[in-house]
Design a protein around this motif. Structure first.
Motif, short mmCIF file in Angstrom:
data_model
loop_
_atom_site.label_atom_id
_atom_site.label_comp_id
_atom_site.label_asym_id
_atom_site.label_seq_id
_atom_site.Cartn_x
_atom_site.Cartn_y
_atom_site.Cartn_z
N ILE A 35 0.68 -1.27 -0.02
CA ILE A 35 -0.04 -0.12 -0.05
C ILE A 35 0.98 1.36 -0.10
O ILE A 35 1.73 1.44 0.82
CB ILE A 35 -0.83 0.01 1.16
N VAL A 68 -4.78 6.55 -0.76
CA VAL A 68 -3.69 5.68 -0.90
C VAL A 68 -3.72 4.63 -1.94
O VAL A 68 -5.01 4.58 -2.78
CB VAL A 68 -3.79 4.66 0.34
N LEU A 73 -3.87 1.00 -3.15
CA LEU A 73 -3.94 -0.34 -2.60
C LEU A 73 -3.38 -1.35 -3.47
O LEU A 73 -3.86 -1.45 -4.75
CB LEU A 73 -5.62 -0.86 -2.22
N MET A 132 -7.60 7.41 2.62
CA MET A 132 -6.40 7.09 3.51
C MET A 132 -7.15 6.77 5.08
O MET A 132 -8.22 7.13 5.17
CB MET A 132 -5.74 8.58 4.10
N GLU A 175 -6.80 -0.37 10.07
CA GLU A 175 -7.54 -0.40 8.73
C GLU A 175 -6.79 -0.81 7.59
O GLU A 175 -6.94 -1.88 6.81
CB GLU A 175 -8.35 0.64 8.37
N LEU A 176 -5.64 0.04 7.25
CA LEU A 176 -4.80 -0.35 6.05
C LEU A 176 -4.14 -1.89 6.35
O LEU A 176 -4.10 -2.56 5.23
CB LEU A 176 -3.71 0.57 6.03
N GLY A 200 5.09 4.30 2.37
CA GLY A 200 4.03 3.17 2.62
C GLY A 200 4.52 1.76 3.04
O GLY A 200 5.81 1.71 3.53
N LEU A 237 1.32 6.36 8.89
CA LEU A 237 0.88 4.85 9.29
C LEU A 237 0.45 4.70 10.57
O LEU A 237 1.45 4.39 11.55
CB LEU A 237 1.67 3.95 8.80
#
Lengths: 326, 326
Positions: free
Chosen positions: A185, A207, A209, A224, A229-230, A297, B4
């Motif tokens: 990501i 972002v 994915l 974002m 969650e990411l 990322g 992040l």
């Protein structure tokens, strides 16, 4: 975009000179990085390579317990067959050579051509294609090769160091790839030295994915979100492709511009996700291993371990990028 | 600025949870990171600490051969005396405890207060103040402590592991600091999670010479230049303060957002500069060791080695941030 370089055209050569200056156990000749001590008679040689800009991959994984040579191309550009031919001949200790090839069209073609040109050396190639994000992409037919390359090079390198024959080293290398999945990501683009401009546009709100390691498009743009969650989005993509079970080797990899503090925040979420599936993080790596220049990322790579793979992962390694003793 | 994280207020706690999840040899209790195995009777304990956002410093240097505990403050904020008192008591194996303190006013005051509060433990503090850039600054009276902290923690940690008494460990720690100098150059600002905005403004055309690890001002703004020119500026500042002679330990440290490829370009220039002065890079580190969140830039730290310091540098170490075997 400011960069610590002298000349965009000389950045790979300058960086390789720095690498071997910092690591006297390595040598560079004609744009190939070798172990300075040369090949060990009877040991399978391991050669990898690919575009520069992903440091420490690949040249930073040359050394005892991993690669015998790495062929760095220009930034985000495949190495040429001549480099690979020279590396292959130089590291052959009489037991043959394994080519570890990330699945990008240029890399695949040039390693294939080199394998045809390299006479009198037994060569087996293993393709790394662990990225579940997209089936085909800008640079690749099929799935892209990314974080699992580190696992393949480490584990196959340890097996070669033990004196295993080429067929066995290749079999285990393929098995590591088959047991591994990745998803990345991006929070920002990267900027190549030659262009000086971001490779793609990504608004502050979004972002990417499933981004590729050269900034190739992934599955979709998404808003974002929190690290939790990411991390869940990445892990769902991995788990959906290869269910998380048993003992896992888990890497949370930084793209190059992301602070280590944030990678640890992501790792905590990844570890919680793994526990939630009833699996176990048995081994891990957190840091910059397969980077995309200054991109912000992360990617996560998971490999299902067994006892043999765990033993080989734990074996001593002495490279700029991975280093540990017994 | 995308980060992040889950919550700016929880970023330190979340990152520490990730750290100990990734490194089972570590444990975290009440915002202190310890070796999970606890103190070794008869060994001098080493405690350090400081603001978070400089990872792997300090918590990433807890483990065999380096620290026994680290006290991370909030981002760019000193740890509180309670943390330091708890860490000191917990790591005392009966041979006393060394406090490794970077010279920032808050750190110095809080470690001093903790040393007064920690009863029944013999404590010696060593101050690290290797940054030649400025004499006094936003956070510090005197010189700031930066990259030499890694050298002090590694070398003093190795000596403590050998069973040396507290006075000797403290003497060598001070000697490492006295033999070390640093200078940093920023290409960009950093952005703290709490503010979400760059700490300072730096135009695309300029760099900050002598920047501090929290983004404090350095000596001056200068036009962006080549890696060779920037490396020379940093090395001239170091060499002008402590002439480069004999065998050197040289670290080219990334600020957090700079690609490894660029750090190797800088290292090549630093190594050439050292050779030009008739000195020798005997040992080196290239990578992210004392970071400033997502700042782009580098610092260089040089330590004049002798045989004892080289031996202690080479001793085995097993931490998240530095790891090697015999």
């Amino acid at each position: 975009m400011k960069k610590l370089i002298n000349d965009p055209g000389a950045v790979v050569e300058d960086a390789l000179n720095g690498l071997v200056a910092a690591h006297p156990s390595l040598a560079v000749r004609d744009r190939v990085v070798y172990r300075a001590a040369g090949p060990r008679p009877g040991k399978v040689g391991l050669v990898s390579g690919g575009g520069s800009g992903h440091e420490p991959l690949h040249a930073g994984f040359v050394g005892h317990g991993m690669l015998d040579a790495a062929c760095p191309g220009e930034v985000f550009t495949s190495p040429v067959p001549d480099q690979i031919v020279a590396a292959t001949a130089a590291v052959d200790g009489g037991a043959g050579v394994l080519h570890v090839v990330k699945n990008y069209t240029g890399d695949v073609l040039n390693f294939e051509m080199a394998a045809e040109l390299a006479e009198d050396v037994e060569i087996v190639s293993v393709l790394v294609n662990d990225d579940v994000a997209v089936q085909d992409s800008l640079y690749t037919a099929g799935r892209r090769g990314t974080g699992a390359t580190v696992f393949v090079e480490k584990i196959a390198g340890a097996l070669a160091e033990e004196g295993a024959p080429l067929a066995e080293v290749a079999r285990v290398a393929s098995e590591v790839n088959a047991r591994s999945r990745s998803f990345g990501i991006a929070l920002t683009s990267c900027t190549t030295p030659a262009s000086g401009k971001p490779t793609f546009e990504l608004p502050e709100s979004d972002v990417e994915l499933g981004v590729g390691i050269h900034g190739e498009p992934g599955r979709q743009r998404a808003p974002m979100a929190s690290a939790r969650e990411l991390a869940a989005l990445a892990m769902e993509a991995v788990h959906g492709d290869l269910p998380l079970e048993g003992d896992l080797l888990v890497m949370v990899n930084g793209m190059g511009g992301t602070p280590l503090m944030e990678l640890y925040v992501v790792f905590a979420e990844v570890a919680a996700y793994v526990r939630g599936k009833g699996a176990r993080v048995a081994r891990s790596l957190v840091g910059n291993y397969v980077t995309s220049l200054d991109m912000q990322g992360f990617s996560v790579t998971v490999c299902r371990l067994d006892d043999t793979l765990t033993r080989l992962w734990d074996a001593p390694v002495e490279t700029p990028g991975l280093r540990w003793g017994r």
